[in-house]
Design a protein around this motif. Structure first.
Motif, PDB file in Angstrom:
ATOM      1  N   ASP A  86      41.181  31.163  42.104  1.00  0.00           N
ATOM      2  CA  ASP A  86      41.735  32.250  42.384  1.00  0.00           C
ATOM      3  C   ASP A  86      43.320  31.856  42.895  1.00  0.00           C
ATOM      4  N   PRO A 159      41.467  45.668  45.262  1.00  0.00           N
ATOM      5  CA  PRO A 159      41.290  44.553  46.025  1.00  0.00           C
ATOM      6  C   PRO A 159      40.037  45.077  46.870  1.00  0.00           C
ATOM      7  N   ARG A 162      36.108  43.530  46.157  1.00  0.00           N
ATOM      8  CA  ARG A 162      35.819  42.098  46.754  1.00  0.00           C
ATOM      9  C   ARG A 162      34.666  42.227  47.623  1.00  0.00           C
ATOM     10  N   SER A 207      37.116  36.674  39.912  1.00  0.00           N
ATOM     11  CA  SER A 207      37.880  36.368  38.772  1.00  0.00           C
ATOM     12  C   SER A 207      38.287  37.774  37.961  1.00  0.00           C
ATOM     13  N   ARG A 210      40.534  39.916  39.793  1.00  0.00           N
ATOM     14  CA  ARG A 210      41.982  39.668  39.479  1.00  0.00           C
ATOM     15  C   ARG A 210      42.567  39.696  38.029  1.00  0.00           C
ATOM     16  N   ASN A 211      41.500  39.658  36.977  1.00  0.00           N
ATOM     17  CA  ASN A 211      42.100  39.953  35.548  1.00  0.00           C
ATOM     18  C   ASN A 211      42.275  41.297  35.493  1.00  0.00           C
ATOM     19  N   SER A 213      43.374  43.553  37.845  1.00  0.00           N
ATOM     20  CA  SER A 213      44.603  43.640  38.610  1.00  0.00           C
ATOM     21  C   SER A 213      45.883  43.132  38.097  1.00  0.00           C
TER      22      SER A 213
END
Length: 301
Positions: A86, A159, A162, A207, A210-211, A213
């Protein structure tokens, strides 16, 4: 297409075991792991997947194409079994930089590119910003213009996700797979399990968030005025029943890119390499081995 026989598809575990890996520098402040399949001999063809898939999307296509080409199928950063830590960028521009580094690592100066979904966005960037590295281009149900990210990916990039468990995230990803398949018999348990496997633990969960976002529609809208600069012969290979990246985008790309043709694939949707793998491999092989200008080729309907 010559009938070369069809090998049984690999399980996702076997597919992963066949992958090669290397630490690649120049992509972050420390080296990042890149995973890829390298199968066959001959002219190199690089297959690029999208989100939320990984190179396993091409499971049934790779061995067929490997009869004619050296097939390279990498996992994008943060996807599949490439680095999932990350601390690095996962945007289309970052993935493009990774592909160039991987090509250099493999000693490949120039290759044919097959791009699907966000992999198609990367392929467009390659063809415009790095034309010397692209011989021929296949764009198949790709992200382009401002038609993306789709609602599910926008939601996933929040987010707050999470706080969800890896199973909740994996189940969410699996729930979206049927909408991208026309042939529902292709929605096998192994396909579903294989696509979500890399994102089914805590590292993978973060992951894929995050991909999602990192998806930035500016990275394709910035290319629109430059589509006419693409000099690589181009095939727009489109599953016509795609609810997300519609056939209208394929038609527009085929008009705007010089030396391009469009093949409409009926009875196929967004996950076209898995939805109709035999037809997909046939069209790609024919295009990449055809010496004629693509515009001289009779389009398949």
């Amino acid at each position: 297409m010559k009938n070369v026989g069809t090998a049984p598809p690999l399980t996702h575990e076997a597919f992963r075991q066949r992958q090669k890996t290397a630490e690649v520098d120049g992509l972050s402040y420390k080296p990042l792991r890149v995973a890829w399949t390298d199968l066959g001999q001959g002219k190199p063809v690089i297959l690029l997947h999208g989100i939320p898939t990984w190179s396993f999307l091409y499971n049934e296509v790779i061995p067929t194409l490997a009869h004619s080409f050296r097939v390279i199928a990498p996992d994008f950063l943060g996807h599949g079994y490439s680095d999932r830590r990350d601390f690095f960028d996962r945007s289309l521009l970052a993935q493009t930089a990774m592909i160039i580094r991987l090509m250099d690592h493999l000693g490949i100066e120039r290759a044919d590119f097959v791009g699907h979904d966000t992999g198609g966005g990367v392929s467009l960037i390659m063809a415009i910003h790095h034309p010397e590295r692209v011989r021929r281009l296949v764009l198949t149900n790709v992200v382009a213009y401002d038609s993306w990210p789709i609602d599910d990916m926008i939601a996933l990039g929040n987010p707050n996700w999470r706080s969800k468990t890896p199973k909740e995230v994996a189940d969410f990803l699996a729930s979206g797979l049927p909408d991208g398949l026309f042939n529902r018999d292709r929605l096998t348990q192994e396909f579903e399990a294989g696509i979500v496997a890399p994102y089914s633990d805590e590292e993978g969960k973060i992951s894929i968030i995050r991909n999602a976002s990192a998806l930035n529609t500016n990275h394709t809208t910035m290319l629109v005025e430059r589509h006419g600069e693409i000099r690589a012969p181009t095939l727009c290979l489109w599953g016509v029943h795609d609810p997300w990246q519609t056939i209208q985008d394929g038609e527009r790309l085929a008009r705007e890119i010089p030396n391009a043709c469009l093949v409409r694939v009926e009875n196929a949707s967004h996950w076209i390499p898995h939805d109709t793998p035999d037809r997909f491999a046939e069209e790609v092989r024919n295009f990449l081995t055809n010496d004629l200008n693509p515009l001289q080729r009779e389009p398949s309907l």
